[in-house]
Design a protein around this motif. Sequence first.
Motif, PDB file in Angstrom:
ATOM      1  N   ILE A  10     -46.215  40.336  28.887  1.00  0.00           N
ATOM      2  CA  ILE A  10     -45.006  40.253  28.056  1.00  0.00           C
ATOM      3  C   ILE A  10     -45.090  39.057  27.125  1.00  0.00           C
ATOM      4  CG2 ILE A  10     -42.516  39.786  28.151  1.00  0.00           C
ATOM      5  CD1 ILE A  10     -42.482  41.502  30.736  1.00  0.00           C
ATOM      6  N   HIS A  11     -45.575  37.938  27.642  1.00  0.00           N
ATOM      7  CA  HIS A  11     -45.708  36.724  26.834  1.00  0.00           C
ATOM      8  C   HIS A  11     -46.691  36.949  25.681  1.00  0.00           C
ATOM      9  CE1 HIS A  11     -45.295  32.414  26.215  1.00  0.00           C
ATOM     10  NE2 HIS A  11     -46.604  32.364  26.026  1.00  0.00           N
ATOM     11  N   ARG A  12     -47.776  37.643  25.954  1.00  0.00           N
ATOM     12  CA  ARG A  12     -48.756  37.921  24.898  1.00  0.00           C
ATOM     13  C   ARG A  12     -48.167  38.805  23.805  1.00  0.00           C
ATOM     14  NH1 ARG A  12     -53.125  38.929  29.349  1.00  0.00           N
ATOM     15  NH2 ARG A  12     -53.850  36.799  29.628  1.00  0.00           N
ATOM     16  N   TRP A  13     -47.462  39.865  24.212  1.00  0.00           N
ATOM     17  CA  TRP A  13     -46.879  40.761  23.223  1.00  0.00           C
ATOM     18  C   TRP A  13     -45.765  40.083  22.431  1.00  0.00           C
ATOM     19  CZ3 TRP A  13     -49.016  44.892  21.337  1.00  0.00           C
ATOM     20  CH2 TRP A  13     -49.971  45.567  22.087  1.00  0.00           C
ATOM     21  N   LEU A  14     -45.000  39.236  23.095  1.00  0.00           N
ATOM     22  CA  LEU A  14     -43.946  38.507  22.390  1.00  0.00           C
ATOM     23  C   LEU A  14     -44.537  37.536  21.374  1.00  0.00           C
ATOM     24  CD1 LEU A  14     -41.428  37.737  25.265  1.00  0.00           C
ATOM     25  CD2 LEU A  14     -41.004  39.153  23.253  1.00  0.00           C
ATOM     26  N   SER A  15     -45.663  36.926  21.721  1.00  0.00           N
ATOM     27  CA  SER A  15     -46.296  36.000  20.774  1.00  0.00           C
ATOM     28  C   SER A  15     -46.788  36.736  19.535  1.00  0.00           C
ATOM     29  CB  SER A  15     -47.434  35.240  21.444  1.00  0.00           C
ATOM     30  OG  SER A  15     -48.491  36.115  21.773  1.00  0.00           O
ATOM     31  N   VAL A  36     -31.200  36.473   4.624  1.00  0.00           N
ATOM     32  CA  VAL A  36     -31.149  35.491   5.707  1.00  0.00           C
ATOM     33  C   VAL A  36     -31.605  36.107   7.023  1.00  0.00           C
ATOM     34  CG1 VAL A  36     -29.613  33.951   6.983  1.00  0.00           C
ATOM     35  CG2 VAL A  36     -29.307  34.269   4.531  1.00  0.00           C
ATOM     36  N   TRP A  37     -31.377  37.407   7.200  1.00  0.00           N
ATOM     37  CA  TRP A  37     -31.737  38.055   8.459  1.00  0.00           C
ATOM     38  C   TRP A  37     -33.233  38.016   8.710  1.00  0.00           C
ATOM     39  CZ3 TRP A  37     -34.989  42.229   8.505  1.00  0.00           C
ATOM     40  CH2 TRP A  37     -35.176  42.895   7.305  1.00  0.00           C
ATOM     41  N   ILE A  38     -34.047  37.929   7.653  1.00  0.00           N
ATOM     42  CA  ILE A  38     -35.494  37.834   7.849  1.00  0.00           C
ATOM     43  C   ILE A  38     -35.839  36.498   8.500  1.00  0.00           C
ATOM     44  CG2 ILE A  38     -37.734  37.776   6.693  1.00  0.00           C
ATOM     45  CD1 ILE A  38     -36.581  39.659   4.601  1.00  0.00           C
ATOM     46  N   GLY A  39     -35.117  35.462   8.143  1.00  0.00           N
ATOM     47  CA  GLY A  39     -35.336  34.161   8.766  1.00  0.00           C
ATOM     48  C   GLY A  39     -34.961  34.158  10.240  1.00  0.00           C
ATOM     49  N   PHE A  40     -33.892  34.865  10.569  1.00  0.00           N
ATOM     50  CA  PHE A  40     -33.459  34.946  11.960  1.00  0.00           C
ATOM     51  C   PHE A  40     -34.267  35.956  12.770  1.00  0.00           C
ATOM     52  CE2 PHE A  40     -29.378  33.384  10.074  1.00  0.00           C
ATOM     53  CZ  PHE A  40     -29.428  32.138  10.687  1.00  0.00           C
ATOM     54  N   LEU A  41     -35.063  36.751  12.100  1.00  0.00           N
ATOM     55  CA  LEU A  41     -35.882  37.749  12.780  1.00  0.00           C
ATOM     56  C   LEU A  41     -36.862  37.096  13.751  1.00  0.00           C
ATOM     57  CD1 LEU A  41     -36.489  40.819  12.757  1.00  0.00           C
ATOM     58  CD2 LEU A  41     -38.260  40.334  11.071  1.00  0.00           C
ATOM     59  N   ALA A  42     -37.332  35.907  13.431  1.00  0.00           N
ATOM     60  CA  ALA A  42     -38.280  35.216  14.305  1.00  0.00           C
ATOM     61  C   ALA A  42     -37.621  34.725  15.589  1.00  0.00           C
ATOM     62  CB  ALA A  42     -38.917  34.044  13.564  1.00  0.00           C
ATOM     63  N   LEU A  43     -36.307  34.592  15.602  1.00  0.00           N
ATOM     64  CA  LEU A  43     -35.626  34.119  16.806  1.00  0.00           C
ATOM     65  C   LEU A  43     -35.555  35.173  17.903  1.00  0.00           C
ATOM     66  CD1 LEU A  43     -32.656  32.095  15.299  1.00  0.00           C
ATOM     67  CD2 LEU A  43     -34.795  31.236  16.255  1.00  0.00           C
ATOM     68  N   VAL A  44     -35.642  36.442  17.518  1.00  0.00           N
ATOM     69  CA  VAL A  44     -35.533  37.522  18.505  1.00  0.00           C
ATOM     70  C   VAL A  44     -36.649  37.428  19.546  1.00  0.00           C
ATOM     71  CG1 VAL A  44     -35.533  40.023  18.823  1.00  0.00           C
ATOM     72  CG2 VAL A  44     -34.261  39.000  16.926  1.00  0.00           C
ATOM     73  N   LEU A  46     -38.606  34.799  19.914  1.00  0.00           N
ATOM     74  CA  LEU A  46     -38.822  33.403  20.275  1.00  0.00           C
ATOM     75  C   LEU A  46     -38.084  33.002  21.542  1.00  0.00           C
ATOM     76  CD1 LEU A  46     -40.186  30.767  19.404  1.00  0.00           C
ATOM     77  CD2 LEU A  46     -38.112  30.207  18.164  1.00  0.00           C
ATOM     78  N   ILE A  47     -36.882  33.506  21.740  1.00  0.00           N
ATOM     79  CA  ILE A  47     -36.093  33.123  22.910  1.00  0.00           C
ATOM     80  C   ILE A  47     -36.725  33.620  24.209  1.00  0.00           C
ATOM     81  CG2 ILE A  47     -33.834  33.355  23.993  1.00  0.00           C
ATOM     82  CD1 ILE A  47     -32.725  33.322  21.043  1.00  0.00           C
ATOM     83  N   PRO A  48     -37.103  34.912  24.323  1.00  0.00           N
ATOM     84  CA  PRO A  48     -37.806  35.308  25.555  1.00  0.00           C
ATOM     85  C   PRO A  48     -39.201  34.706  25.659  1.00  0.00           C
ATOM     86  CG  PRO A  48     -37.403  37.225  24.159  1.00  0.00           C
ATOM     87  CD  PRO A  48     -36.755  36.060  23.508  1.00  0.00           C
ATOM     88  N   LEU A  49     -39.823  34.400  24.512  1.00  0.00           N
ATOM     89  CA  LEU A  49     -41.129  33.740  24.538  1.00  0.00           C
ATOM     90  C   LEU A  49     -41.017  32.355  25.168  1.00  0.00           C
ATOM     91  CD1 LEU A  49     -44.087  34.166  23.531  1.00  0.00           C
ATOM     92  CD2 LEU A  49     -43.412  32.971  21.471  1.00  0.00           C
ATOM     93  N   ALA A  51     -38.732  31.493  27.417  1.00  0.00           N
ATOM     94  CA  ALA A  51     -38.481  31.675  28.845  1.00  0.00           C
ATOM     95  C   ALA A  51     -39.765  32.008  29.598  1.00  0.00           C
ATOM     96  CB  ALA A  51     -37.442  32.776  29.053  1.00  0.00           C
ATOM     97  N   THR A  52     -40.562  32.931  29.077  1.00  0.00           N
ATOM     98  CA  THR A  52     -41.801  33.287  29.764  1.00  0.00           C
ATOM     99  C   THR A  52     -42.804  32.140  29.711  1.00  0.00           C
ATOM    100  OG1 THR A  52     -42.629  34.372  27.765  1.00  0.00           O
ATOM    101  CG2 THR A  52     -41.541  35.757  29.412  1.00  0.00           C
ATOM    102  N   GLY A  53     -42.812  31.407  28.615  1.00  0.00           N
ATOM    103  CA  GLY A  53     -43.725  30.265  28.513  1.00  0.00           C
ATOM    104  C   GLY A  53     -43.379  29.165  29.500  1.00  0.00           C
ATOM    105  N   LEU A  54     -42.093  28.901  29.679  1.00  0.00           N
ATOM    106  CA  LEU A  54     -41.690  27.888  30.659  1.00  0.00           C
ATOM    107  C   LEU A  54     -42.037  28.323  32.078  1.00  0.00           C
ATOM    108  CD1 LEU A  54     -38.262  26.741  29.211  1.00  0.00           C
ATOM    109  CD2 LEU A  54     -40.380  25.433  29.327  1.00  0.00           C
TER     110      LEU A  54
END
Length: 67
Positions: A10-15, A36-44, A46-49, A51-54
């Motif tokens: 999951i971490h690999r696919w999220l990256s 502006v939504w394109i800028g926020f697109l990276a946050l989708v 990033l947040i689970p990334l 969590a899995t990274g931690l």
Amino acid sequence: MSTQMWIRQIHRWLSMAFTLAVIANIVAMTMQVEAVWIGFLALVPLIPLLATGLYLFALPYRGRSNA
């Protein structure tokens, strides 16, 4: 497949999704698109990334008995 392997996958696919979102953001900025939504697109991804990274970062510190 163990839980750790699933989280790694999951971490690999999220990256990869995060990388594509950042590339889309850069392309939109160079084309001077005012979406502006394109800028926020990276946050989708990033947040689970985060969590899995931690979780993967903490695995070696948990000890061998739980791993």
